[in-house]
Design a protein around this motif. Structure first.
Motif, PDB file in Angstrom:
ATOM      1  N   THR A 235      -7.452  -4.418   1.271  1.00  0.00           N
ATOM      2  CA  THR A 235      -7.039  -3.676   0.088  1.00  0.00           C
ATOM      3  C   THR A 235      -6.421  -4.595  -0.965  1.00  0.00           C
ATOM      4  O   THR A 235      -6.792  -4.551  -2.139  1.00  0.00           O
ATOM      5  CB  THR A 235      -6.021  -2.577   0.451  1.00  0.00           C
TER       6      THR A 235
ATOM      7  N   ARG B 264      -8.442  -8.996  -2.899  1.00  0.00           N
ATOM      8  CA  ARG B 264      -8.432  -9.158  -4.351  1.00  0.00           C
ATOM      9  C   ARG B 264      -7.687 -10.414  -4.786  1.00  0.00           C
ATOM     10  O   ARG B 264      -7.622 -10.721  -5.975  1.00  0.00           O
ATOM     11  CB  ARG B 264      -7.778  -7.931  -5.005  1.00  0.00           C
TER      12      ARG B 264
ATOM     13  N   ASP C  10      -3.080   0.874 -13.326  1.00  0.00           N
ATOM     14  CA  ASP C  10      -3.454   2.051 -14.113  1.00  0.00           C
ATOM     15  C   ASP C  10      -2.764   2.039 -15.480  1.00  0.00           C
ATOM     16  O   ASP C  10      -3.400   2.252 -16.516  1.00  0.00           O
ATOM     17  CB  ASP C  10      -3.106   3.328 -13.347  1.00  0.00           C
TER      18      ASP C  10
ATOM     19  N   GLN D  31     -11.911   2.694 -12.661  1.00  0.00           N
ATOM     20  CA  GLN D  31     -10.985   1.942 -13.495  1.00  0.00           C
ATOM     21  C   GLN D  31     -11.733   0.930 -14.366  1.00  0.00           C
ATOM     22  O   GLN D  31     -11.407   0.735 -15.543  1.00  0.00           O
ATOM     23  CB  GLN D  31      -9.960   1.213 -12.623  1.00  0.00           C
TER      24      GLN D  31
ATOM     25  N   LEU E 228     -10.833  -3.509  -8.212  1.00  0.00           N
ATOM     26  CA  LEU E 228     -10.334  -2.159  -8.475  1.00  0.00           C
ATOM     27  C   LEU E 228     -11.463  -1.145  -8.319  1.00  0.00           C
ATOM     28  O   LEU E 228     -12.642  -1.500  -8.413  1.00  0.00           O
ATOM     29  CB  LEU E 228      -9.760  -2.066  -9.892  1.00  0.00           C
ATOM     30  N   PRO E 229     -11.131   0.125  -8.088  1.00  0.00           N
ATOM     31  CA  PRO E 229     -12.169   1.160  -8.002  1.00  0.00           C
ATOM     32  C   PRO E 229     -13.036   1.175  -9.259  1.00  0.00           C
ATOM     33  O   PRO E 229     -12.567   0.857 -10.360  1.00  0.00           O
ATOM     34  CB  PRO E 229     -11.361   2.455  -7.867  1.00  0.00           C
TER      35      PRO E 229
ATOM     36  N   THR F  75       0.847  -1.179   0.000  1.00  0.00           N
ATOM     37  CA  THR F  75       0.000   0.000   0.000  1.00  0.00           C
ATOM     38  C   THR F  75       0.892   1.242   0.000  1.00  0.00           C
ATOM     39  O   THR F  75       2.080   1.154   0.339  1.00  0.00           O
ATOM     40  CB  THR F  75      -0.903   0.021   1.239  1.00  0.00           C
TER      41      THR F  75
ATOM     42  N   ASN G  52      -2.626  -1.003  -8.745  1.00  0.00           N
ATOM     43  CA  ASN G  52      -3.859  -0.403  -9.256  1.00  0.00           C
ATOM     44  C   ASN G  52      -4.019  -0.589 -10.768  1.00  0.00           C
ATOM     45  O   ASN G  52      -5.050  -0.237 -11.336  1.00  0.00           O
ATOM     46  CB  ASN G  52      -3.946   1.084  -8.901  1.00  0.00           C
TER      47      ASN G  52
END
Length: 248
Positions: free
Chosen positions: A204, A208, A59, A114, A110-111, A20, A57
């Protein structure tokens, strides 16, 4: 490496630390020494076509896949007037979804923003096939094409891996993560083909992990789907279930 006759390439070797943002701020490390060679720390590494970043993440990975998918959609759009609708759809599946669906199980948890980035590409592809205007509502279009939304496609991929694991068709390292519930008592959950959901300390990242997500999703689907006799039947039932869940 020595026993297998392998040698590390100093110029291509790098390492990454996952965690994190708070955990990573506590780590002060720029490089490590391996056999006299300095191995540089990086924030993003690529493995089997997936870009892993230090905070997981994804991204950059999503951005990369979207860029390729959008480029292919743009090229298909140029020649779409010379093709039938069925041909356009085949091209979309081969050149767009092949990128969006590749290792998409890693995107679970994921958020939402995304996931929606990938969904926008799917929506664009659906509009191209059906000739739907940009301002028209996309849900009826996806439903007419019988396409699962991005989030459901991710769940579909994970649950398929779980089915292969409990059926003994997946690699051993995945099978060991999917353990059936057992008890010395006569419990209903033990007879319903449910799996053990392990406890996690950190939601977090731990929430997952396949070891947690796989059994949790597996236990949430109807028993009839879990007890499918073949993979083909399982996939058909699962897609119908997720489709009805997404468009109810």
């Amino acid at each position: 490496m020595l026993s297998h006759g392998l040698k590390m390439n100093d110029n291509k070797t790098e390492f990454i630390i996952f965690g994190t943002p708070i955990q990573l701020n506590k780590v002060e490390c720029s490089d490590i020494d391996v056999g006299g060679a300095a191995v540089e720390k990086v924030d993003i590494v690529k493995n089997l076509g997936v870009n892993f970043d230090s905070v997981m993440n994804f991204d950059k990975h999503i951005s990369s896949k979207i860029k390729i998918a959008f480029h292919n959609i743009h090229n298909i759009r140029k020649i779409s007037k010379y093709l039938t609708g069925a041909s356009v759809e085949r091209l979309i599946h081969g050149l767009v979804f092949s990128h969006l669906d590749y290792c998409n199980s890693l995107l679970y948890g994921l958020p939402n923003f995304q996931i929606q980035r990938c969904q926008k590409i799917q929506n664009f592809a659906a509009r191209l096939i059906c000739g739907t205007g940009y301002r028209d509502h996309i849900t009826p279009v996806l439903k007419n094409l019988h396409w699962l939304p991005t989030e459901s496609r991710i769940q579909y991929k994970i649950l398929t891996l779980v089915y292969k694991s409990v059926s003994g068709c997946a690699p051993i390292y995945l099978q060991t993560l999917c353990n059936r519930k057992t008890s010395s008592y006569s419990l209903r959950s033990c007879d319903s083909n449910e799996l053990v959901v392990p406890r996690i300390k950190h939601k977090t990242l731990g929430g997952r992990a396949f070891a947690y997500v796989g059994p949790a999703l597996w236990n949430s689907v109807p028993r009839e789907i879990r007890e499918s006799s073949t993979l083909i039947i399982f996939k058909r039932r699962l897609k119908t279930y997720l489709f009805e869940l997404a468009f109810r």
